[in-house]
Design an enzyme around this catalytic site. Structure first.
Site, PDB file in Angstrom:
ATOM      1  CG  ASP A 108      40.754  45.576  38.571  1.00  0.00           C
ATOM      2  OD1 ASP A 108      39.891  45.558  37.583  1.00  0.00           O
ATOM      3  OD2 ASP A 108      40.770  44.943  39.834  1.00  0.00           O
TER       4      ASP A 108
ATOM      5  CB  VAL B 104      40.579  41.504  46.752  1.00  0.00           C
ATOM      6  CG1 VAL B 104      40.323  42.112  48.306  1.00  0.00           C
ATOM      7  CG2 VAL B 104      40.632  39.721  46.883  1.00  0.00           C
ATOM      8  CE  LYS B 105      39.821  41.813  38.181  1.00  0.00           C
ATOM      9  NZ  LYS B 105      39.073  42.392  38.536  1.00  0.00           N
ATOM     10  NE  ARG B 106      44.112  42.646  48.362  1.00  0.00           N
ATOM     11  CZ  ARG B 106      43.374  43.303  47.562  1.00  0.00           C
ATOM     12  NH1 ARG B 106      43.639  44.249  46.747  1.00  0.00           N
ATOM     13  NH2 ARG B 106      43.460  44.610  48.617  1.00  0.00           N
ATOM     14  CB  THR B 140      38.765  38.058  42.316  1.00  0.00           C
ATOM     15  OG1 THR B 140      38.878  39.495  42.464  1.00  0.00           O
ATOM     16  CG2 THR B 140      37.625  38.239  41.629  1.00  0.00           C
TER      17      THR B 140
END
Lengths: 309, 309
Positions: A108, B104-106, B140
């Site tokens: 991130d 969460v940008k997984r 996300t």
């Protein structure tokens, strides 16, 4: 921690990490039934079953492998009880002397990555007390946001003696969609990511010549694996894709350096659910599968004169 | 859900999402003291403070914004109690009629991404019962592993009426390290990612002409924002970087289409910790900050003839 990982690999003659990716429907019936009887059809029942199952796997393989790699997604899907089972896996594995690689693939912007670094490798302070949220020794990192992310892990790497594995070339079928794109200078995107890893490697290095900043390179792409081994000579390679995803010992052999070090090969389903294929008790089956994999990799390393031990 | 999000934006005249990124040391002293007195210097105290703080923010802004975006890293760092506070933020925001964007940008290989999709947008089954682990409306997604990941979210998008925002061009200083790389065909990596998004957009689209597969494009790179708006005409853009990261209304204006729709601008620290700058009660300060941001964006949209309402 990178030195401890390599020492454990040498001591156990086992460049293998067991992926703890529990799928509730694949956990042995007896464990599931016991937990469903105790907790009903709830997330708590699932979490209890995962805890029992993971502890059983860890007990079965702890003297044969240096590390485990819980994949957090398989716990996250079961909500808070699932995350409690994740924490238990990390803690129980550590209590058995295993190195814990948190397969979280986080990444991130800077301030947010700092929080991820604290969550998985570091500590948070509350007044005069320190706590570890989800304690692990290594975490996997997604590089799409660039160095802002990696920089935030530096404090944990240096001060807490932890490590990271940056995704370079992943093992899945569509990994090439972005990672294999060719740049104006003729290089692939994965090579550009490898340059970032190699840059970090020059900054921090352990006694075996390997850095706590490693790389994930899939066994399913053996040619790239070979090129990337050469491009990142100080990066420990975490190699997924052996077993269920289709990679074999011959595919992973190029991940190792000429001495036979520098790589650790993951197997998840092929070990933890080995009982589905070979029958019998799940712990015994997992242990047999680990020993067979160890033999397979060591024989292949030996055949090319690369066996370190 | 993309239609519901756009309807809420129109109804509230507010293309704004409030980022719930709680930092314990910045939570008002009175809340911290109350929780530390009750729970001691523990993670439970931190989680209790975050819950009170978030609920206060949600109450203060719920009628002025359509959505909130909790950033899971700020909860994950506080372990299980932190994740309980994250769940509370998702549930409380939903109970107030807000759309919840899980930041969460997984992103992972197929079978693992399936678990992430269930964790944040879907449901898991235990016997005859279904549970939502960490329920949100959008998540996300990091694209580094390619479409194997996105495909696994398709079931949740279609059957559960949810959505995703794929990282295309992020707002952080080193976002360009990989994202701005120029390919052999002259395109940047972020444009290649945008092609993936646009491909999904052609498959699934809502009644306003926008797809539940949106894109994250940072306000801090206004030129790229403009080009990406054109390249992905059906992608709702989630725009971080306004406020603390340096972006202003003029920087985000090109994220909107000619009618003034198609974008939602995030502000985290600039709203939730507004009381540190403008003083007074934190809830009142957050509300004032939201109203000022709304005015800023609407005035700028109006000045270029793009205000929809």
């Amino acid at each position: 921690m990178i030195d401890q990982l390599i020492e454990a690999i040498i001591q156990k003659k086992s460049p293998i990490v067991v992926g703890l990716d529990p799928r509730f429907n694949q956990i042995p019936q007896a464990i599931k039934e016991k937990c469903l009887a105790e907790y009903g059809e709830t997330l708590e029942a699932v979490a209890a079953a995962i805890k029992i199952f993971n502890r059983g796997i860890i007990d079965a393989v702890a003297d044969e492998v240096p590390a485990v790699k819980p994949q957090v997604a398989f716990y996250e899907q079961y909500g808070l009880p699932g995350m409690a089972a994740y924490l238990d896996a990390c803690q129980y594995a550590a209590s058995k002397g295993l190195v814990v690689i948190a397969d979280v693939k986080r990444g991130d912007i800077g301030s947010t990555s700092k929080a991820y670094a604290k969550a998985h490798l570091g500590q948070v302070q509350v007044g005069n007390k320190n706590y570890q949220g989800f304690p692990a020794d290594f975490a996997t990192i997604n590089p799409y946001l660039g160095d802002d992310c990696m920089k935030e892990f530096e404090a944990e790497i240096v001060q807490e003696d932890k490590g990271i594995f940056i995704l370079v070339k992943t093992s899945n079928p569509t990994s090439g969609q972005l990672q294999d794109l060719v740049m104006a200078d003729g290089k692939h995107l994965y090579e550009k990511t490898a340059e970032i890893v190699a840059g970090w490697n020059d900054k921090i290095c352990g006694k075996f010549g390997y850095s706590p900043v490693g790389a994930v390179v899939g066994a399913t792409y053996p040619e790239e694996l070979s090129a990337l081994r050469a491009q990142m000579p100080k990066a420990m390679l975490l190699v997924p894709g052996y077993g269920a995803q289709g990679g074999g010992a011959k595919d992973v052999i190029n991940a190792f350096d000429t001495k036979g070090l520098g790589a650790i090969v993951n197997n998840s389903r092929g070990i933890i659910f080995a009982y589905e294929k070979i029958g019998g008790d799940y712990q015994e089956a997992a242990r047999k599968a680990v020993i067979a994999m160890k033999q397979d990799i060591n024989d292949t390393l030996s055949s090319v004169g690369k066996q370190y031990w």
